[in-house]
Design an enzyme around this catalytic site. Sequence first.
Site, mmCIF file in Angstrom:
data_model
loop_
_atom_site.group_PDB
_atom_site.id
_atom_site.type_symbol
_atom_site.label_atom_id
_atom_site.label_comp_id
_atom_site.label_asym_id
_atom_site.label_seq_id
_atom_site.Cartn_x
_atom_site.Cartn_y
_atom_site.Cartn_z
ATOM 1 N N HIS A 129 67.428 65.361 -23.895
ATOM 2 C CA HIS A 129 68.621 66.031 -25.141
ATOM 3 C C HIS A 129 69.146 66.757 -24.454
ATOM 4 O O HIS A 129 69.174 67.354 -23.497
ATOM 5 C CB HIS A 129 68.137 66.405 -26.271
ATOM 6 C CG HIS A 129 69.334 67.240 -27.211
ATOM 7 N ND1 HIS A 129 70.776 68.122 -26.719
ATOM 8 C CD2 HIS A 129 70.136 66.430 -28.337
ATOM 9 C CE1 HIS A 129 71.169 68.274 -27.691
ATOM 10 N NE2 HIS A 129 70.919 67.090 -28.698
ATOM 11 N N ASP A 206 60.881 71.002 -25.730
ATOM 12 C CA ASP A 206 61.768 70.761 -26.441
ATOM 13 C C ASP A 206 61.484 70.372 -28.550
ATOM 14 O O ASP A 206 60.767 68.675 -27.759
ATOM 15 C CB ASP A 206 63.123 70.081 -26.342
ATOM 16 C CG ASP A 206 63.628 69.783 -27.178
ATOM 17 O OD1 ASP A 206 64.404 70.246 -28.538
ATOM 18 O OD2 ASP A 206 64.724 69.013 -26.813
ATOM 19 N N GLN A 209 62.421 67.390 -32.396
ATOM 20 C CA GLN A 209 62.051 65.593 -32.783
ATOM 21 C C GLN A 209 60.591 65.553 -33.486
ATOM 22 O O GLN A 209 59.920 64.973 -34.562
ATOM 23 C CB GLN A 209 62.518 65.035 -32.237
ATOM 24 C CG GLN A 209 63.968 64.848 -31.584
ATOM 25 C CD GLN A 209 65.181 64.514 -33.240
ATOM 26 O OE1 GLN A 209 64.449 64.116 -34.455
ATOM 27 N NE2 GLN A 209 66.262 64.685 -33.382
ATOM 28 N N LYS A 232 66.232 70.003 -39.330
ATOM 29 C CA LYS A 232 65.432 68.698 -38.807
ATOM 30 C C LYS A 232 64.581 68.493 -39.458
ATOM 31 O O LYS A 232 63.714 67.735 -39.478
ATOM 32 C CB LYS A 232 65.205 67.801 -37.439
ATOM 33 C CG LYS A 232 67.022 68.326 -36.416
ATOM 34 C CD LYS A 232 67.467 67.799 -35.314
ATOM 35 C CE LYS A 232 67.498 67.972 -34.223
ATOM 36 N NZ LYS A 232 68.901 67.599 -34.690
ATOM 37 N N CYS A 388 73.559 62.666 -27.845
ATOM 38 C CA CYS A 388 73.612 64.059 -27.044
ATOM 39 C C CYS A 388 72.475 63.173 -25.448
ATOM 40 O O CYS A 388 71.633 64.439 -25.452
ATOM 41 C CB CYS A 388 73.298 64.926 -27.442
ATOM 42 S SG CYS A 388 74.686 65.478 -28.846
HETATM 43 N N1 C6P Z 1 69.723 66.045 -32.403
HETATM 44 C C1 C6P Z 1 70.128 64.098 -32.604
HETATM 45 O O1 C6P Z 1 70.777 63.469 -33.535
HETATM 46 P P1 C6P Z 1 70.100 71.752 -33.116
HETATM 47 O O2 C6P Z 1 71.565 71.076 -32.032
HETATM 48 O O3 C6P Z 1 70.706 72.789 -31.726
HETATM 49 O O4 C6P Z 1 69.740 71.991 -33.924
HETATM 50 O O5 C6P Z 1 69.333 70.005 -32.147
HETATM 51 C C2 C6P Z 1 69.525 69.887 -30.801
HETATM 52 C C3 C6P Z 1 68.374 69.503 -30.531
HETATM 53 C C4 C6P Z 1 67.105 69.393 -29.234
HETATM 54 N N2 C6P Z 1 66.737 69.333 -28.554
HETATM 55 C C5 C6P Z 1 66.829 67.480 -29.420
HETATM 56 C C6 C6P Z 1 65.312 66.550 -29.284
HETATM 57 C C7 C6P Z 1 67.286 67.220 -30.405
HETATM 58 O O6 C6P Z 1 66.757 65.815 -31.394
HETATM 59 C C8 C6P Z 1 68.652 68.203 -31.242
HETATM 60 C C9 C6P Z 1 69.828 67.324 -31.675
HETATM 61 C C10 C6P Z 1 70.141 65.767 -32.816
HETATM 62 O O7 C6P Z 1 69.565 63.393 -32.827
HETATM 63 C C11 C6P Z 1 71.658 65.615 -32.996
HETATM 64 S S1 C6P Z 1 72.711 65.824 -30.991
#
Ligand code: C6P
Length: 430
Positions: A129, A206, A209, A232, A388
């Site tokens: 991401h 990270d 997910q 999430k 992203c």
């Molecule tokens: N992915 C998706 O629709 P935040 O926005 O800080 O809560 O998470 C960022 C982020 C970081 N790593 C991974 C692997 C992610 O999937 C995400 C957020 C969302 O896939 C929004 S782009």
Amino acid sequence: MNTATLTKLDVTQVRADFPILETVVNGRPLVYLDNGATSQKPLSVIRSQDDYYRSSNANVHRGVHHLSQIATRQFDLAREKVRVLLNARHAHEVIFTAGCTASINLVVQAWGRLNVKAGDEILVSTMEHHSNIVSWQLLAEQVGATVRPIPITDEGEIELDTYRSMLSERTKVVGIVHVSNSLGTVNPVKQMIEWAHAVGAVVLVDGAQAAPHMRIDVQAVDADFYTLSCHKMFAPTGIGVLYGKESLLDEMPPYQGGGDMINTVSFNGTTYAKLPFKFEAGTPNIAGVIGLGAAVDYLASIGQQLSKGDTATMAENLDAAFAWIEHHEAGLTKYGMKALADIPGVRLTGTSPHKAGILAFTLDVVHPHDIGTVLDSQGIAIRAGHHCCMPLMTRLGVPATARASLALYNTREEIDRLVSAVEIVREMFT
Ligand code: C6P
């Protein structure tokens, strides 16, 4: 956990906990398949927000009064629950942040500025991401280091041999996603961390997910840093977690200055609070943290319905909950992948056998955004775009994909509706 135990819990029981799933969209029952963007919230989490503001709203770690003590107790309890969720050694290794992005930036700036120097290398996978790419690029520009992408295969797996050959004494840090938001690939983080440690590199995983779908054990995989995006995983928005090994967090300077992160302040020099407060400047997202605690409780309650009941520990209940979630979501993923692959013109992106509940695809006749719009007209929520992950899209040779991302409350009937709607899209555009 055996199959008989796993079937003790039916998905309709789980769905009843999520009031929003009753919504009707464009005349049809909502099919919510955008869980990778954010999950829906169970009633217990929604109630935790109402309860906090109704009966214990106060600042934490500051007041001696009754309300502040209640709020502080709930806040501190949530940290311990997250410790159990991650199997961290200490609760003070759990830092509350504004989100996964904030957690990564904290590591990059506080740990990275101290440890990464000109000429050093930062390895990140091609499927990261943007949070786990751009933050490191900023650091690289600041200190004169280089960000090197780890290649992936056509199926969407890390090229492990190449990764291993890229590691050297120049590698200071590796950033690796546990579960890809765009492909669903579950990366072999334990092995990757072991190899990185062998050259003295530090690894940030990270886990945005991963946490909603699988049991995490930061000690077993030996992660140095592990980040969560709590909205999430059934908690409110605006709350994230950074796990860091105590030894690393201890050596890092604070990231932001302000209230709660200090020990003493004077114009002759300021001293900082101990962990975790050193990294939690200012009034935290108290309601969000309490909601996160409620989300972990909710997950444990799923396990409680499957395990030994009241005598089980929270860790045992989480083990049971994630055994059920993994089993349930793996069944849906396999079913959905097969059904989508059978539609002429569908190309699945992310076909690793090591895969969590992400069904991402393109359709030869239509742009993913149009797929998303037509599906919405059928009451089906998916995400279309680059998610992203622009370097990944470039690697896949597509501008965007359509992505259905699953959660514990999704059903086979919902997958059937997704597949029928994609068939309708195909007919409309051919
Ligand atoms: N992915 C998706 O629709 P935040 O926005 O800080 O809560 O998470 C960022 C982020 C970081 N790593 C991974 C692997 C992610 O999937 C995400 C957020 C969302 O896939 C929004 S782009």
